[in-house]
Write a protein that holds these residues in place. Structure first.
Motif, PDB file in Angstrom:
ATOM      1  N   LEU A 102      18.453   1.278 -33.986  1.00  0.00           N
ATOM      2  CA  LEU A 102      17.655   1.696 -32.831  1.00  0.00           C
ATOM      3  C   LEU A 102      16.286   1.031 -32.828  1.00  0.00           C
ATOM      4  N   PHE A 103      15.688   0.919 -34.007  1.00  0.00           N
ATOM      5  CA  PHE A 103      14.350   0.325 -34.092  1.00  0.00           C
ATOM      6  C   PHE A 103      14.413  -1.175 -33.770  1.00  0.00           C
ATOM      7  N   GLY A 104      15.465  -1.827 -34.236  1.00  0.00           N
ATOM      8  CA  GLY A 104      15.651  -3.236 -33.926  1.00  0.00           C
ATOM      9  C   GLY A 104      15.843  -3.461 -32.436  1.00  0.00           C
ATOM     10  N   PHE A 105      16.641  -2.609 -31.811  1.00  0.00           N
ATOM     11  CA  PHE A 105      16.875  -2.690 -30.371  1.00  0.00           C
ATOM     12  C   PHE A 105      15.568  -2.544 -29.608  1.00  0.00           C
ATOM     13  N   ILE A 196       6.379  -7.642 -37.511  1.00  0.00           N
ATOM     14  CA  ILE A 196       7.149  -7.192 -36.341  1.00  0.00           C
ATOM     15  C   ILE A 196       6.319  -7.368 -35.081  1.00  0.00           C
ATOM     16  N   PHE A 197       5.064  -6.932 -35.140  1.00  0.00           N
ATOM     17  CA  PHE A 197       4.192  -7.040 -33.969  1.00  0.00           C
ATOM     18  C   PHE A 197       3.981  -8.500 -33.570  1.00  0.00           C
ATOM     19  N   GLU A 198       3.777  -9.358 -34.536  1.00  0.00           N
ATOM     20  CA  GLU A 198       3.567 -10.772 -34.233  1.00  0.00           C
ATOM     21  C   GLU A 198       4.787 -11.376 -33.536  1.00  0.00           C
ATOM     22  N   ALA A 199       5.985 -10.982 -33.972  1.00  0.00           N
ATOM     23  CA  ALA A 199       7.206 -11.472 -33.324  1.00  0.00           C
ATOM     24  C   ALA A 199       7.301 -10.946 -31.892  1.00  0.00           C
ATOM     25  N   ASN A 209      13.872  -8.167 -33.577  1.00  0.00           N
ATOM     26  CA  ASN A 209      14.990  -7.263 -33.873  1.00  0.00           C
ATOM     27  C   ASN A 209      15.292  -7.262 -35.376  1.00  0.00           C
ATOM     28  N   LYS A 210      15.432  -8.457 -35.947  1.00  0.00           N
ATOM     29  CA  LYS A 210      15.778  -8.567 -37.365  1.00  0.00           C
ATOM     30  C   LYS A 210      14.679  -7.991 -38.266  1.00  0.00           C
ATOM     31  N   LEU A 211      13.418  -8.285 -37.938  1.00  0.00           N
ATOM     32  CA  LEU A 211      12.315  -7.776 -38.751  1.00  0.00           C
ATOM     33  C   LEU A 211      12.223  -6.258 -38.676  1.00  0.00           C
ATOM     34  N   GLN A 213      14.701  -4.099 -38.037  1.00  0.00           N
ATOM     35  CA  GLN A 213      15.792  -3.507 -38.808  1.00  0.00           C
ATOM     36  C   GLN A 213      15.502  -3.602 -40.302  1.00  0.00           C
ATOM     37  N   ALA A 214      15.020  -4.766 -40.727  1.00  0.00           N
ATOM     38  CA  ALA A 214      14.723  -4.952 -42.155  1.00  0.00           C
ATOM     39  C   ALA A 214      13.627  -3.997 -42.608  1.00  0.00           C
ATOM     40  N   HIS A 215      12.648  -3.738 -41.747  1.00  0.00           N
ATOM     41  CA  HIS A 215      11.557  -2.827 -42.093  1.00  0.00           C
ATOM     42  C   HIS A 215      12.088  -1.429 -42.394  1.00  0.00           C
ATOM     43  N   VAL A 216      12.965  -0.934 -41.553  1.00  0.00           N
ATOM     44  CA  VAL A 216      13.523   0.403 -41.772  1.00  0.00           C
ATOM     45  C   VAL A 216      14.346   0.440 -43.053  1.00  0.00           C
ATOM     46  N   LEU A 217      15.139  -0.593 -43.286  1.00  0.00           N
ATOM     47  CA  LEU A 217      15.972  -0.612 -44.492  1.00  0.00           C
ATOM     48  C   LEU A 217      15.145  -0.818 -45.758  1.00  0.00           C
TER      49      LEU A 217
END
Length: 252
Positions: A102-105, A196-199, A209-211, A213-217
């Motif tokens: 959800l966060f990646g989306f 994430i913000f920079e992306a 999206n990838k960053l 998802q990776a942050h949550v994991l």
């Protein structure tokens, strides 16, 4: 004799019971006590003691506890009372997996339509979390972290996704608060926020999206480290022991 229609009309016009408004306020207070860790998993909520503490009757306390039950923060045990919910490690791992998606989306959506006002708010939150890291203030960092995630989720403009994410976050409050007291964890977490913000700000949708998802994991791994659970267990949630329990206590 008044008609049935008239009776129904009068019934519909009855004001909401005032104790329900009080109950909402008490529910919010209890949520904060649970989220802060002052009332821990496995702790029993005693209506009489809470009524004294909150300076009210037991009616609004009972309503507030029903509300907490409805959002999954407390559970009723027959003939024993109501207790702050204890979620198992396996449940926690599964919730993190859903949160990551959800966060990646949301991050991908944010990269498509970030407003100038939201950009400024993101920057202020990042600066505030940096300051909290410098001060070693886990309480402040945790609050700002929640605001950062909420702001990002608001970008996706999908109410169902936002509600699902919020529900998952409420469940994870029972675990997550403890690891934000470590300065190193706070710094790593906010470095990930910044990437994430920079992306998002650069419009890099797939990267955001990838960053995200990776942050949550990564957060899941940091939390597992505080629970002394082997990291490889994260890949096999079905093998995780359940539940992680806390000694039963009463809220006085």
């Amino acid at each position: 004799m008044p008609s049935r229609a008239t009776d129904k009309s009068k019934s519909a016009e009855r004001p909401v019971r005032p104790e329900l408004g009080l109950a909402h306020g008490i529910c919010e207070q209890l949520q904060q006590l649970i989220y802060s860790g002052e009332v821990g998993p496995g702790e029993r909520l005693n209506e009489a003691a809470l009524a004294v503490r909150m300076g009210t009757s037991r009616g609004p306390i009972r309503e507030a506890i029903r509300m907490l039950t409805g959002i999954g923060l407390v559970v009723a045990a027959p003939n024993r009372g109501v207790f702050v919910r204890q979620i198992s490690v396996r449940e926690m791992l599964e919730i993190y997996e859903l949160r990551a998606l959800l966060f990646g989306f949301a991050a991908q959506q944010a990269a498509e339509h970030l407003s100038a006002a939201d950009r400024q708010e993101f920057e202020e939150l990042l600066a505030g979390m940096d300051a909290a890291c410098e001060a070693g203030d886990g309480q402040r960092y945790y609050g700002l972290n929640l605001r950062f995630h909420a702001l990002l989720m608001a970008q996706c403009q999908n109410r169902r996704a936002q509600q699902a994410y919020e529900d998952h976050v409420k469940e994870l409050h029972l675990y997550r608060r403890r690891y934000f007291n470590a300065t190193l964890n706070m710094r790593r977490s906010n470095n990930e926020h910044r990437r994430i913000f920079e992306a998002i700000a650069s419009g890099a949708k797939e990267r955001a999206n990838k960053l995200a998802q990776a942050h949550v994991l990564h957060g899941r791994q940091r939390l597992l480290a505080t629970l002394d659970v082997p990291a490889q267990g994260a890949a096999q949630p079905s093998a995780m022991p359940t539940p992680v329990t806390a000694p039963e206590r009463r809220l006085a």
